[in-house]
Design an enzyme around this catalytic site. Structure first.
Site, PDB file in Angstrom:
ATOM      1  N   ILE A  33      64.642  30.310  52.994  1.00  0.00           N
ATOM      2  CA  ILE A  33      64.456  29.358  54.183  1.00  0.00           C
ATOM      3  C   ILE A  33      64.138  28.132  53.857  1.00  0.00           C
ATOM      4  O   ILE A  33      63.780  28.015  52.423  1.00  0.00           O
ATOM      5  CB  ILE A  33      63.159  30.076  54.603  1.00  0.00           C
ATOM      6  CG1 ILE A  33      62.818  31.244  55.555  1.00  0.00           C
ATOM      7  CG2 ILE A  33      62.258  28.700  55.134  1.00  0.00           C
ATOM      8  CD1 ILE A  33      61.954  31.884  56.281  1.00  0.00           C
ATOM      9  N   ASN A  69      58.745  28.334  41.708  1.00  0.00           N
ATOM     10  CA  ASN A  69      58.634  26.656  41.505  1.00  0.00           C
ATOM     11  C   ASN A  69      59.487  25.907  40.480  1.00  0.00           C
ATOM     12  O   ASN A  69      60.468  24.368  41.188  1.00  0.00           O
ATOM     13  CB  ASN A  69      56.938  26.476  41.368  1.00  0.00           C
ATOM     14  CG  ASN A  69      56.697  26.536  39.539  1.00  0.00           C
ATOM     15  OD1 ASN A  69      57.473  27.612  39.367  1.00  0.00           O
ATOM     16  ND2 ASN A  69      56.193  26.372  39.094  1.00  0.00           N
ATOM     17  N   LYS A 110      65.108  38.937  37.618  1.00  0.00           N
ATOM     18  CA  LYS A 110      64.347  39.028  38.622  1.00  0.00           C
ATOM     19  C   LYS A 110      64.219  37.840  39.417  1.00  0.00           C
ATOM     20  O   LYS A 110      62.938  37.600  39.130  1.00  0.00           O
ATOM     21  CB  LYS A 110      63.970  39.886  39.550  1.00  0.00           C
ATOM     22  CG  LYS A 110      63.913  40.414  40.660  1.00  0.00           C
ATOM     23  CD  LYS A 110      62.408  41.475  40.931  1.00  0.00           C
ATOM     24  CE  LYS A 110      61.114  40.050  40.773  1.00  0.00           C
ATOM     25  NZ  LYS A 110      61.373  39.135  41.847  1.00  0.00           N
ATOM     26  N   VAL A 135      48.362  34.650  37.845  1.00  0.00           N
ATOM     27  CA  VAL A 135      47.506  35.574  36.554  1.00  0.00           C
ATOM     28  C   VAL A 135      47.060  37.536  37.009  1.00  0.00           C
ATOM     29  O   VAL A 135      47.630  39.204  36.723  1.00  0.00           O
ATOM     30  CB  VAL A 135      46.177  35.404  36.517  1.00  0.00           C
ATOM     31  CG1 VAL A 135      45.193  36.186  35.941  1.00  0.00           C
ATOM     32  CG2 VAL A 135      46.176  33.634  35.828  1.00  0.00           C
ATOM     33  N   THR A 188      49.146  38.952  38.625  1.00  0.00           N
ATOM     34  CA  THR A 188      50.568  39.377  38.950  1.00  0.00           C
ATOM     35  C   THR A 188      50.782  39.803  37.532  1.00  0.00           C
ATOM     36  O   THR A 188      51.238  41.123  36.750  1.00  0.00           O
ATOM     37  CB  THR A 188      52.217  38.953  39.162  1.00  0.00           C
ATOM     38  OG1 THR A 188      51.671  38.436  40.791  1.00  0.00           O
ATOM     39  CG2 THR A 188      52.985  39.426  39.683  1.00  0.00           C
ATOM     40  N   CYS A 202      52.267  25.131  36.888  1.00  0.00           N
ATOM     41  CA  CYS A 202      51.321  25.845  36.525  1.00  0.00           C
ATOM     42  C   CYS A 202      50.537  24.960  35.930  1.00  0.00           C
ATOM     43  O   CYS A 202      49.585  25.132  35.357  1.00  0.00           O
ATOM     44  CB  CYS A 202      51.942  27.000  36.311  1.00  0.00           C
ATOM     45  SG  CYS A 202      53.385  26.345  34.489  1.00  0.00           S
ATOM     46  N   GLY A 262      48.082  33.385  29.624  1.00  0.00           N
ATOM     47  CA  GLY A 262      48.968  33.619  29.273  1.00  0.00           C
ATOM     48  C   GLY A 262      49.356  34.037  27.846  1.00  0.00           C
ATOM     49  O   GLY A 262      48.004  34.561  27.290  1.00  0.00           O
ATOM     50  N   GLU A 280      57.112  29.404  25.044  1.00  0.00           N
ATOM     51  CA  GLU A 280      59.006  29.449  25.431  1.00  0.00           C
ATOM     52  C   GLU A 280      58.742  28.462  25.224  1.00  0.00           C
ATOM     53  O   GLU A 280      57.433  27.532  24.400  1.00  0.00           O
ATOM     54  CB  GLU A 280      58.110  29.621  26.931  1.00  0.00           C
ATOM     55  CG  GLU A 280      58.209  31.245  27.994  1.00  0.00           C
ATOM     56  CD  GLU A 280      58.917  31.189  28.879  1.00  0.00           C
ATOM     57  OE1 GLU A 280      58.577  30.921  30.144  1.00  0.00           O
ATOM     58  OE2 GLU A 280      59.285  32.082  28.981  1.00  0.00           O
TER      59      GLU A 280
END
Ligand code: NAD
Length: 485
Positions: free
Chosen positions: A29, A154, A177, A231, A233, A285, A455, A459
């Site tokens: 969408i 995002n 994914k 968080v 998930t 985030c 977390g 990264e």
């Protein structure tokens, strides 16, 4: 969509686009209109099997390649991404609703930075020699094997690259994914990587919601999971990965503090608060959503902020003059409006915004609440939308204690002209990615990630290598073995 650069099927597996319409349909969408612009299908067990089997098959030869050759492919992919920046940015805008004025400089460009950086690093990843007198030991830096990346909605291109680039540089395969809300962009990343010479199977993209993610995380052939998401998930994915002792990186949510001292340059501080609350329509985030402003400059800060928020150009994200786009989905808009109601009910003062826009698409006016107190829901929970909470504070100790009073710890920022104070305060804030007189910069050269509930792992930067490789250590005896019997 009428755009010739859109992906041609739901999944990219084993070097090609594949379709399996047996999977549950997922509508794409366009957030600026609410129109359905595409449809993909969630991965069936057969697609997941093909993705895992092809990745496992390809990974050994990839790891055995000279690292400089792996790096060259990633750097070529970076060049292709930069050449196609405009098309990729348009696709990112269709996927997310973020304005083209942002996507042109923050998405494919950031993805290309990661591919270039980790491509350049690949050949310098080594083990070490450890002298032990007559004997010695050495270490070999080895890939983990098959890594699964799971993305939020995002930054679909950026997340696909931030996870894929270090994974591939270290000799792993990746199955990515994307979020079911933004399925398109990662497919283009896969396509470009393979066009740049990546052998088939090493970067597969499969669609689906949580169930597909869970099927990947639970498969014993998967060695590592890197999640960008919320968080709740993160808790589930971390627990599932723990069951088989898998490596994880968790890039989760936050409720980060941005502390503005009364000696700060007012316009820079207001600019930082705008970047940290309204960029990407607040769907970032690391946003500094608790803006602590020292009492002496509170009214001046709010007045200047309200003036500058009026200058936001809200509208068609494909118009490059637009500086604020819609929320990603109707569901996210409704969550945000629910928080606005809570803020009003709890007695926060609405300075501006506070409502949806009367037009198609999922637009919410940039919203500022003042006189927010620490216990209000809008000061405690991640809203993930264009809602800024301004809180007053008296002195440094007060600001630090209150800034740290949260289960999250992704980011923190300080605005002050007193640099000694800037460093002193940042030193005491419990957060992973911090800023002094700036907000929300995320260069690939610097580590990114959170502490506490925000977390695990980092990264970007050389630190990411630690999360996509492991050390084998080898003891070498030069003389005879002395056994007790
Ligand atoms: P989400 O947690 O709803 O979903 C994230 C991803 O996890 C999606 O791809 C989803 O399909 C998948 N998923 C859901 N359940 C799963 C399960 N049981 N097993 C495996 N996968 C599962 O998050 P979202 O709404 O897409 O994104 C917003 C959240 O992400 C916010 O909390 C935001 O702060 C966070 N975020 C963090 C960072 C960061 O780098 N720290 C960056 C962007 C967004």
């Amino acid at each position: 969509m009428g755009h010739d650069t859109q992906p041609t099927a739901s999944h990219f597996v084993d070097g090609q686009y594949i379709e399996d319409t047996g999977g549950e349909p997922i509508e794409v969408i366009y957030p600026a209109t609410g129109a359905v612009i595409g449809r993909v299908h969630a991965a069936t067990p057969a697609v997941i099997e093909r993705a895992i089997a092809s990745a496992r098959r390809a990974q050994g030869a990839w790891a055995a390649l000279k690292p400089v050759e792996r790096g060259r492919i990633l750097r070529r992919a970076a060049d292709i991404m930069r050449e196609r920046n405009r098309d990729l940015s348009v696709l990112e805008t269709y996927d997310t609703g973020k304005p083209l004025s942002e996507t042109l400089c923050a998405d494919a460009t950031s993805g290309a930075d990661a591919l270039e950086y980790f491509g350049g690093l690949a050949a310098s990843l080594t083990g070490e020699h450890i002298p032990l007198g007559e004997d010695w030991a050495y270490t070999i830096r080895e890939p983990l094997g098959l890594c699964v990346g799971i993305g939020a909605w995002n930054y679909p291109t950026q997340i696909a690259c931030w996870k894929g680039a270090p994974a591939l540089a270290c000799g792993n395969a990746m199955i990515f994914k994307p979020s079911e809300t933004t399925p398109l962009c990662a497919l283009k990343v896969a396509e470009i990587l393979h066009e740049a010479g990546l052998p088939a199977g090493l970067y597969n993209v499969v669609q689906g919601a949580g169930a597909v993610g869970a099927a990947l995380v639970g498969d014993p052939r998967v060695d590592k999971v890197s999640l960008t998401g919320s968080v709740p998930t993160g808790r589930k994915v971390y627990a599932q990965a723990a069951d088989q002792m898998k490596h994880v990186t968790m890039e989760l949510g936050g409720k980060s503090p941005l502390i503005v001292f009364d000696d700060a340059d007012l316009d820079n501080a207001v600019g930082g608060a705008i970047l940290g609350n309204f960029y990407s329509t607040g769907q970032v985030c690391s946003n500094g959503t608790r803006v602590f402003v020292q009492k002496g400059i509170k009214e001046a800060f709010l007045a200047r902020l309200a003036e500058r928020v009026q200058e936001a150009v809200i509208g068609d994200p494909l118009d490059e003059m637009t500086t604020l786009g819609p929320m990603v989905s109707a569901a996210q808009r409704d969550i945000v409006l629910g928080y606005v109601d809570k803020g009003l009910a709890e007695g926060a003062r609405l300075v501006c915004g506070g409502h949806a826009l009367d037009r198609d698409g999922f637009y919410v006016a940039p919203t500022v609440f003042a006189d927010v107190t620490d216990d209000m829901v809008i000061a405690r929970e991640e809203i993930f939308g264009p809602v800024m909470a301004v809180l007053d504070f008296e002195d440094e100790a007060d600001a630090i204690a209150r800034a740290n009073d949260t289960p999250y710890g992704l980011s923190a920022g300080v605005f002050t002209r007193d640099l000694a104070r800037g460093h002193r305060v940042i030193g005491q804030l419990r957060a992973g990615s911090c800023f002094i007189n700036s907000y929300n910069d995320a260069p690939v050269e610097a580590p990114f990630g959170g502490v506490k509930m925000s977390g695990v792992g980092r990264e970007n930067s050389k630190a990411a290598i630690e999360h996509y490789s492991q050390l084998k250590s080898v003891y070498v005896r030069m003389g005879d073995v002395e056994a007790p019997f």
